[in-house]
Structures are given as structure tokens and as C-alpha cells.
Design a protein around this motif. Sequence first.
Motif, PDB file in Angstrom:
ATOM      1  N   SER A  12     -50.947 -66.587  46.278  1.00 30.60           N
ATOM      2  CA  SER A  12     -49.474 -65.779  46.391  1.00 30.60           C
ATOM      3  C   SER A  12     -49.085 -65.249  45.042  1.00 30.60           C
ATOM      4  O   SER A  12     -47.940 -64.299  45.289  1.00 30.60           O
ATOM      5  CB  SER A  12     -48.519 -66.980  46.625  1.00 30.60           C
ATOM      6  OG  SER A  12     -48.091 -67.776  45.554  1.00 30.60           O
ATOM      7  N   HIS A  13     -49.689 -65.289  43.945  1.00 30.55           N
ATOM      8  CA  HIS A  13     -49.530 -64.285  42.743  1.00 30.55           C
ATOM      9  C   HIS A  13     -49.993 -63.064  43.041  1.00 30.55           C
ATOM     10  O   HIS A  13     -49.245 -62.099  42.187  1.00 30.55           O
ATOM     11  CB  HIS A  13     -50.323 -64.900  41.343  1.00 30.55           C
ATOM     12  CG  HIS A  13     -50.033 -66.378  41.292  1.00 30.55           C
ATOM     13  ND1 HIS A  13     -48.868 -66.657  40.618  1.00 30.55           N
ATOM     14  CD2 HIS A  13     -50.930 -67.376  41.281  1.00 30.55           C
ATOM     15  CE1 HIS A  13     -48.709 -68.054  40.377  1.00 30.55           C
ATOM     16  NE2 HIS A  13     -50.007 -68.426  40.699  1.00 30.55           N
ATOM     17  N   GLY A  14     -50.573 -62.660  44.296  1.00 37.93           N
ATOM     18  CA  GLY A  14     -50.914 -61.112  44.097  1.00 37.93           C
ATOM     19  C   GLY A  14     -52.372 -60.675  43.469  1.00 37.93           C
ATOM     20  O   GLY A  14     -52.815 -61.562  42.919  1.00 37.93           O
ATOM     21  N   PHE A  15     -52.146 -59.412  43.232  1.00 40.36           N
ATOM     22  CA  PHE A  15     -53.305 -59.067  42.354  1.00 40.36           C
ATOM     23  C   PHE A  15     -53.025 -58.954  40.862  1.00 40.36           C
ATOM     24  O   PHE A  15     -52.278 -58.626  40.374  1.00 40.36           O
ATOM     25  CB  PHE A  15     -53.711 -57.368  42.777  1.00 40.36           C
ATOM     26  CG  PHE A  15     -55.070 -56.816  42.568  1.00 40.36           C
ATOM     27  CD1 PHE A  15     -56.234 -57.400  43.261  1.00 40.36           C
ATOM     28  CD2 PHE A  15     -55.108 -55.944  41.609  1.00 40.36           C
ATOM     29  CE1 PHE A  15     -57.440 -56.905  42.872  1.00 40.36           C
ATOM     30  CE2 PHE A  15     -56.376 -55.282  41.267  1.00 40.36           C
ATOM     31  CZ  PHE A  15     -57.414 -55.906  42.065  1.00 40.36           C
ATOM     32  N   PRO A  16     -53.954 -59.254  40.202  1.00 42.19           N
ATOM     33  CA  PRO A  16     -53.786 -59.528  38.726  1.00 42.19           C
ATOM     34  C   PRO A  16     -53.453 -58.032  38.038  1.00 42.19           C
ATOM     35  O   PRO A  16     -54.205 -57.071  38.608  1.00 42.19           O
ATOM     36  CB  PRO A  16     -55.359 -59.788  38.248  1.00 42.19           C
ATOM     37  CG  PRO A  16     -55.977 -60.424  39.666  1.00 42.19           C
ATOM     38  CD  PRO A  16     -55.514 -59.668  40.615  1.00 42.19           C
ATOM     39  N   PRO A  17     -52.806 -57.929  36.969  1.00 40.59           N
ATOM     40  CA  PRO A  17     -52.495 -56.786  36.330  1.00 40.59           C
ATOM     41  C   PRO A  17     -53.553 -56.292  35.578  1.00 40.59           C
ATOM     42  O   PRO A  17     -54.547 -56.893  35.281  1.00 40.59           O
ATOM     43  CB  PRO A  17     -51.392 -57.424  35.312  1.00 40.59           C
ATOM     44  CG  PRO A  17     -51.738 -58.586  35.254  1.00 40.59           C
ATOM     45  CD  PRO A  17     -52.253 -59.192  36.507  1.00 40.59           C
ATOM     46  N   PRO A  18     -53.562 -54.952  35.190  1.00 38.28           N
ATOM     47  CA  PRO A  18     -54.710 -54.318  34.717  1.00 38.28           C
ATOM     48  C   PRO A  18     -55.125 -54.963  33.396  1.00 38.28           C
ATOM     49  O   PRO A  18     -56.164 -54.914  32.822  1.00 38.28           O
ATOM     50  CB  PRO A  18     -54.287 -53.025  34.527  1.00 38.28           C
ATOM     51  CG  PRO A  18     -53.178 -52.511  35.832  1.00 38.28           C
ATOM     52  CD  PRO A  18     -52.559 -53.996  35.717  1.00 38.28           C
ATOM     53  N   ALA A  19     -53.993 -55.177  32.435  1.00 41.21           N
ATOM     54  CA  ALA A  19     -54.430 -55.926  31.084  1.00 41.21           C
ATOM     55  C   ALA A  19     -55.122 -57.349  31.256  1.00 41.21           C
ATOM     56  O   ALA A  19     -55.981 -57.143  30.349  1.00 41.21           O
ATOM     57  CB  ALA A  19     -53.224 -56.139  30.447  1.00 41.21           C
ATOM     58  N   LEU A  20     -55.117 -57.814  32.393  1.00 41.22           N
ATOM     59  CA  LEU A  20     -55.721 -58.925  32.422  1.00 41.22           C
ATOM     60  C   LEU A  20     -57.177 -58.735  32.879  1.00 41.22           C
ATOM     61  O   LEU A  20     -58.347 -59.138  32.237  1.00 41.22           O
ATOM     62  CB  LEU A  20     -55.251 -60.041  33.624  1.00 41.22           C
ATOM     63  CG  LEU A  20     -56.137 -61.235  33.889  1.00 41.22           C
ATOM     64  CD1 LEU A  20     -56.312 -62.060  32.678  1.00 41.22           C
ATOM     65  CD2 LEU A  20     -55.655 -61.950  35.195  1.00 41.22           C
TER      66      LEU A  20
END
Length: 118
Positions: A12-20
Motif C-alpha cells: 500500500s506504500h505505492g511505488f518507491p521514490p527515485p532517491a531510494l
Amino acid sequence: MRFIAVLRTSESHGFPPPALHEGIAALGAEAARSGVLVDTAGLLPIATATRVGVSAGRLTITDGPFDDPAPLGAYAVYDVATRDEVVHWTKRFMDLHRRTWPGWEGESEIRQIFGPES
């Protein structure tokens, strides 16, 4: 000794951020250069999973999605001299999540691999 670290987290967190993504790529490259990282990958959502099981002496095949609160999201296989080494790399991986994805929650489980090459 070989270990596998598996990441469990809610989808449910969605797609990871680019920085990750960038941090994971850099950490993976560092671990590979040091010779401890054998393999790593993210996993597609649980909706794409299939489970093959045995129940009451019969094989069962069930397609996802499943109601797992924290399904597997990724894995990494390490070849290290000590358990402390795999804990070190896994802590760094989890710290990337903590620093780059506010509000994200999850855990990594580390298990020693049992087999002829471990």
C-alpha cells in the motif's frame, strides 16, 4: 556462508521514490564490488503471484492476489564470512528506506542458506 535477506512490506506504500532506487543501486554496486553480493532483485506485486501447496495430501495451485499484510518485496543473497556482515549490509539497505521514504514501514528477515554451496 550464504544468507538470504528478504524484504517484507505492505504494497500500500505505492511505488518507491527515485532517491531510494538510486541509493539501492549504489549500495548494490558497492556490495558487488566487495564480493559479498551474489544476487538481488525486487519482486512484482503479490497480485501476480502463484502459490503451489500441499494440503490433505493434495497439491493445490492458487493465483494471487493474497491477503498477506507484508508480502515479500525483494531479496538479496550474500556470501559472507560471518552473520554480522549480512546484518551490516541489511541494516544499510533498511536505513536507505528510512531516510528516503518517509512513512514507509517494513522489515528484512535474514536466513542462512542451507545447501552444498553454503
